[in-house]
Design an enzyme around this catalytic site. Sequence first.
Site, PDB file in Angstrom:
ATOM      1  N   SER A 179     -75.582 -42.234   1.368  1.00 21.93           N
ATOM      2  CA  SER A 179     -75.945 -41.541   2.403  1.00 21.93           C
ATOM      3  C   SER A 179     -75.884 -39.855   2.310  1.00 21.93           C
ATOM      4  CB  SER A 179     -75.149 -42.043   3.700  1.00 21.93           C
ATOM      5  OG  SER A 179     -73.872 -41.845   3.674  1.00 21.93           O
ATOM      6  N   GLU A 215     -56.842 -43.800   5.761  1.00 22.59           N
ATOM      7  CA  GLU A 215     -57.707 -44.245   6.891  1.00 22.59           C
ATOM      8  C   GLU A 215     -57.552 -45.732   7.305  1.00 22.59           C
ATOM      9  OE1 GLU A 215     -61.978 -44.770   6.057  1.00 22.59           O
ATOM     10  OE2 GLU A 215     -61.762 -45.903   4.404  1.00 22.59           O
TER      11      GLU A 215
END
Lengths: 406, 350
Positions: A167, A250
């Site tokens: 992306s 994360e």
Amino acid sequence: MDLSDRKEHLEFRQEVRAFIAAHRHRVPKVSGQSYRMHPRPFAPDMVAWQTLLVENGLASRTVPTEYGGYGAEPDILKSRIIADEFFAAGVPMGLENQGVSMLVPTLLEHGTEQQKQDWVARTIRGEIFWCQGYSEPGAGSDLASLQTRAVDDGDDFIINGQKIWTSSAHIAQMIFCLVRTEPDAPKHKGISYLIFPMDLPGIEVRPLQTMTGHPSFNETFFTDVRVPKTALVGPRGAGWQVANSTLKHERGMLGNANSSQWRLNRIREMMGRHGPAGQKVSASPVHRNRFIELQARVQSLRAHEMRLVTGAARGQPPGLGDMVCKLLTCEVNYALDLFAIDLQGELGVEYDKYSGLDDDGIWQQLSMYDLGLIIGGGTAQIQKNIISERGLGMPREPRLTEVAGG
Amino acid sequence: MDFSLTEEQQLIQDSFRGLLSRSCDLNVVRAAAERGDEGNSPFDATVWDALVELGMPCLLVAEEHGGAGLGMIETALVAQELGRAAAPIPFIGTAVMAPLAITDGDLLSAIAAGTTRIGVALQTSGTSRDVQSGGARLTGAPVAALDARDADHLIVEADGQLHLLSATGVGVQVTPTIQIDPLQMAARLHLDQTPSVPLQNVDLAWVRRAGRLALAAQSLGAAERVLEMAVAYALERKQFNRAIGSFKAVKHMCAEIAAAIQPCTAMLWYAAYAFDHLSAEEAELQSLLTKSHIDEVARFAVRTATEVHGGMGFADLPGVHFWYKRAGFNRAQLGSPEVLREQAAVLQGL
């Protein structure tokens, strides 16, 4: 159990509120969500907003000051307060793109001094876009089988191969990329982590058309791309460990329940509108029931997040509770999207993919994008493997060779 | 913010879990269920005595009446353990709702001492037959009054108010019926011009809310237990020369149960916290959301855990069915999910 803020956090919450009140007029016109679904260079107001947040310790706040951050001690409760106050005020949070959330922690942990100096500050301010070169056509869930080769050539590597799902590759200045440098080593030990510019000769980016109609992803091809060995992050052959070590940064949750709550709040407004028969949508018992069912699921995730945040603040290692978050959040968001479309009745079929994101078309788009998120970043089935194997202690499926022998 | 159990709460959870794993194993549950299936009381006096000694009926009784004066979080933790063990003893009527409804000091002391049992019949649409109060006399036939079997007293809702009556007095018939969950002590009541004492100044919604949360906690405990059973069975049972738990088709079922259960603990804590510390409206909403959600999760868990056991899940031997039935019973009590969701919608002005 005490849900009130202690003094330090209460003061911090007031500071965050004061910041929002003072700077609300500087909020960018287009949301971060929009940039995520239609990757494109940031408008100046977006960069300015991000810079403002970084300078005030409201984004990338634990990044050391020598690399352009705020240098705050990690405090998950403060991070949580920022997320909640920004959400409550309807003000966009700092960037959470792949550069900020994956590359920066990786560089801080494994990068050379030069790499940190070169990239961290500009990345967290939103000046440098990164794309992620992990997945390949033949390496999805089995990522470690990736085949993009980087051959040793003196001071350089020469890269050949193909990445997919990159992306933002069409606008990114830089890529962090997993490549195979030791083809004879076991598959997890032959991978290296490289960072290099996207404008090098031999890199070709082709948009990947998706079901939303928006080419938010790409395929990226490498043909004899020459990259200096200074592009290595961490030791050669240790790329798998380098890439995985950042996953612990994360915890896959902060602000996630807010993404569900945001959908629920918008649906709540839709419930109050009048349907084709002149009645409020909320008058329908079936729709009322479905709404509350979804509200309960969202509430369960909100409470769960508070529990995980408390655990993290106390230094407890992530466990089963963290492993279920990706699966549950993606599923409930998708269910909310579909409910919102159902509420629109026949109008729900209309989908102008070129219209802005801030009209009703957002649900049609989300109903596809969120299905993509159930698959991307570790499919639902991979999540269930993780939950059952690491969380519940169940055995791995035997490899084919073992089965053949049995 | 600190959203975790205190040391004391952790101790309560650990001691009840420990006690029940010792005193209320599968053999005890099975023996109780056999009594229940034959129409006898499943009540287990040994388990009851041990729980009384640990302070189970004291939880919500004020200290001046010999209780522990604790809150809903502690109560929910105990309920969760009782659900996990499928303990064949009265709890939600006697030890959760009754102490909140009763003001009589002697009766509260008797509850705390474990020397009395109290049945509670609240009206929830679709589960109870209305009871009318004519002056101080009640007439009606509530279907499944919690803990009413062999109770000494009954608390009955009529015309929006709670009434206390003797379970053995004039005009009261307590009829234990054979139920899907043989471990329950619920019974059908027949009241015919029964003398009763109205319980003044009692917040009926508050009492009902407490019962709701205790039922949800029990069902969550049941869901946790069947997940443990399913995982253990899948690791032990071999087919095609390997543990069935190594097949993704099987372990994904376990993962789905685990994923569904995980957030429920925090959801229950928050609802209990709201009960103890937040506004009545927030507490009400959270109790509605929590019971309706956990009812659904528990149904999914008990069904899926049964399937993980393959044919044995349908057989009596592994005992998964005790929790299957417990979850079904709890779901129907004090409002099924559909009923609760409608109440939540109304509460929020939808």
